[in-house]
Design an enzyme around this catalytic site. Structure first.
Site, PDB file in Angstrom:
ATOM      1  N   ASP A  65       3.156   9.497  -1.300  1.00 42.02           N
ATOM      2  CA  ASP A  65       2.130   8.869  -0.842  1.00 42.02           C
ATOM      3  C   ASP A  65       2.029   7.671  -2.034  1.00 42.02           C
ATOM      4  O   ASP A  65       2.178   7.793  -2.944  1.00 42.02           O
ATOM      5  CB  ASP A  65       0.884   9.803  -0.887  1.00 42.02           C
ATOM      6  N   HIS A 109       0.749  -1.276   0.092  1.00 40.96           N
ATOM      7  CA  HIS A 109       0.025  -0.238   0.085  1.00 40.96           C
ATOM      8  C   HIS A 109       0.932   1.187  -0.001  1.00 40.96           C
ATOM      9  O   HIS A 109       0.287   2.313  -0.165  1.00 40.96           O
ATOM     10  CB  HIS A 109      -1.016  -0.010   1.166  1.00 40.96           C
TER      11      HIS A 109
END
Ligand code: GDG
Length: 467
Positions: A376, A169
């Site tokens: 991110d 992730h």
């Protein structure tokens, strides 16, 4: 295509968090993208979730642990109990003080400790054993994220024929950064136990393939690599959101009440939103500084705009997070001190998690969302914000270093380190004509309505099923 057999999801946190209360054990929903996204998938497909319930095992009696296991079992969850030592050395330690900063290119932050590495191995063993205890031969085991990078190989040793997937992730860093890690080869070998390794973006996959070639001497061809007579597929699956949940939220009475309340508080002022976990990867101090520069060079907006900055407390036991909390509070104080008037405060700062209804109201009312992480993996806040613009009004300002920028390319894309650019882009966003805002949102919404968390999970599992 749905897989045959059951789906065994393995992640550090369960979608349910356990708390000790005066009256006994309390359960609450965990927030966060993985929890809410995969939960909506599991609601529709048979499966079970293996993970840590969020409380150290030493804080519970044997009877309470039994009670937790029974109550979680009713929700198709199987707890992995971690001792306080493992929470400190495995979760807060190796995972969050070595792997997390490294993956986000904070190359001065990682702490490399032999004892934390050992705890990471022990923690991964516990998750692996729990998954093996649940999984039948034809089940699919889907392991998630950087806390559990050794689990695929641990599972493979016991189950040569099991279908095993892994999804990362967070970013997979460039070779020059990843090579810092003293246990880099062990981490790569751990992941290669999977049949499919998934990433959010092409550049994450490329970095990983590069590391396999340069650190392990393997050859990656057509996104596949041969390991001990098996093929491992490297895939790109940009995670997404439960689109309908956000697109329809504006119609919920509780959200409408929050919108009306917020509107009353704001008056005619325009709302700019900043919302993240309080994490150094999210670039919050720089974002505040950019807002300060905007106020300095655009006096015409004084009194007409309010930045609502929500920072959700996170990993408070790790030193960098505590100093970040102080830095953010100071920066908010400086800007408010410098620019406030008796009738106007430029930043409303909320250092806490907000309920779903308020979150949706903020998304709906914000004319601009400032999503400027320094790095991110994906960033679901950006996607949720766009999904929430049912009138197409809001403008998304998004970092080029967020995985979401690949798909949300009609956002105003910025370099989060270029504070003057961020400040100028905020002015552009506030002045953008309605037709342009709607046209940009429509393009991004058409994509998000198709690429949901459900299709994300389904495409990963279909690839796994083909192996
Ligand atoms: C990691 C990666 C990747 C946030 N504040 C509140 C709240 N949230 C929810 C949001 C969103 C989730 O938390 C945050 O997801 P992000 O993707 O933005 O960020 P991370 O937590 O860092 O997630 C990231 C993600 O994993 C999935 O792969 O995108 O790159 O770092 O869903 O809505 N929810 C509520 N109140 C809040 O105050 N209710």
């Amino acid at each position: 295509m749905a897989p045959t057999g059951r789906l065994i999801v393995v992640s550090n946190r369960l979608p349910v968090t356990v708390r000790r209360q005066r009256t006994g054990i309390g359960l609450s929903e965990s927030s966060g993208g993985l929890a809410s996204g995969l939960k909506s998938y599991l609601d529709r497909h048979p499966g079970i979730w293996v993970g840590w319930p969020g409380i150290a095992a030493d804080l519970l009696t044997a009877g309470q642990r039994q009670q937790v296991a029974e109550r979680l079992s009713a929700r198709d969850c199987r707890p992995v109990f971690l001792s306080r030592r493992l929470v400190t050395d495995f979760y807060l330690g190796f995972a969050n003080r070595a792997l997390w900063p490294l993956a986000h290119y904070f190359t001065q932050y990682p702490v490399y400790s032999q004892s934390q590495w050992q705890a990471y191995q022990q923690g991964n063993e516990l998750f692996s054993e729990a998954a093996l205890g649940e999984a039948a031969q034809d089940d699919v085991i889907w392991v998630h994220d950087y806390h559990l990078m050794l689990v695929p190989e641990m599972l493979r040793r016991e189950r040569p024929k099991q279908r095993i997937g892994f999804f990362l992730h967070i970013p997979f860093p460039d070779f020059e950064v990843f090579r810092q890690l003293p246990w880099r080869s062990e981490i790569l070998a751990g992941l290669l136990g999977a049949d499919v390794i998934g990433f959010h973006t092409e550049s994450d996959r490329r970095h990983f393939a590069d590391c396999l070639e340069r650190l392990l001497g393997l050859t990656v061809s057509k996104n596949r690599v041969a390991v001990s007579g098996r093929w491992v597929t490297l895939g790109v699956y940009p995670m997404s959101i439960d689109w309908r949940r956000f697109a329809d939220a504006g119609g919920l009475p509780a959200v409408r009440r929050q919108i009306a309340n917020l509107r009353r508080q704001l008056g005619e002022r325009r709302l700019v939103l900043s919302l993240d976990r309080l994490d150094y990867s999210k670039g919050i101090p720089r974002r505040l500084e950019a807002y300060g520069r905007f106020l300095k060079s655009h006096r015409e907006w004084h009194g007409k705009v309010t930045l609502v900055a929500v920072t959700v407390p996170s990993r408070q036991e790790v030193g960098e997070y505590e100093s970040l909390r102080r830095t953010v509070a100071e920066r908010v104080g400086e800007i408010n001190g410098q620019f406030s008037t008796l009738g106007w405060v430029p930043i409303w700062y909320l250092h806490r998690s907000v309920p779903f209804e308020l979150l949706c109201a903020l998304y709906r009312l914000a004319e601009v969302a400032l999503v400027t992480p320094l790095r991110d993996g994906m960033n679901l806040v950006a996607k949720e914000y766009v999904a929430s613009q049912s009138d197409g009004q809001g403008v998304l300002i998004l970092s080029e270093t967020a995985g979401a920028a690949v798909e949300l390319d009609r956002a105003l894309i910025v370099n989060p380190f270029d504070l003057d650019q961020v400040a100028a882009t905020l002015a552009t966003a506030l002045d953008m004509p309605l037709a342009e805002r709607q046209e940009r949102n429509a393009a991004m919404q058409a994509h998000l309505a198709e690429a949901t968390v459900e299709t994300w999970a389904a495409s990963f599992l279909a690839d796994l099923d083909r192996t």
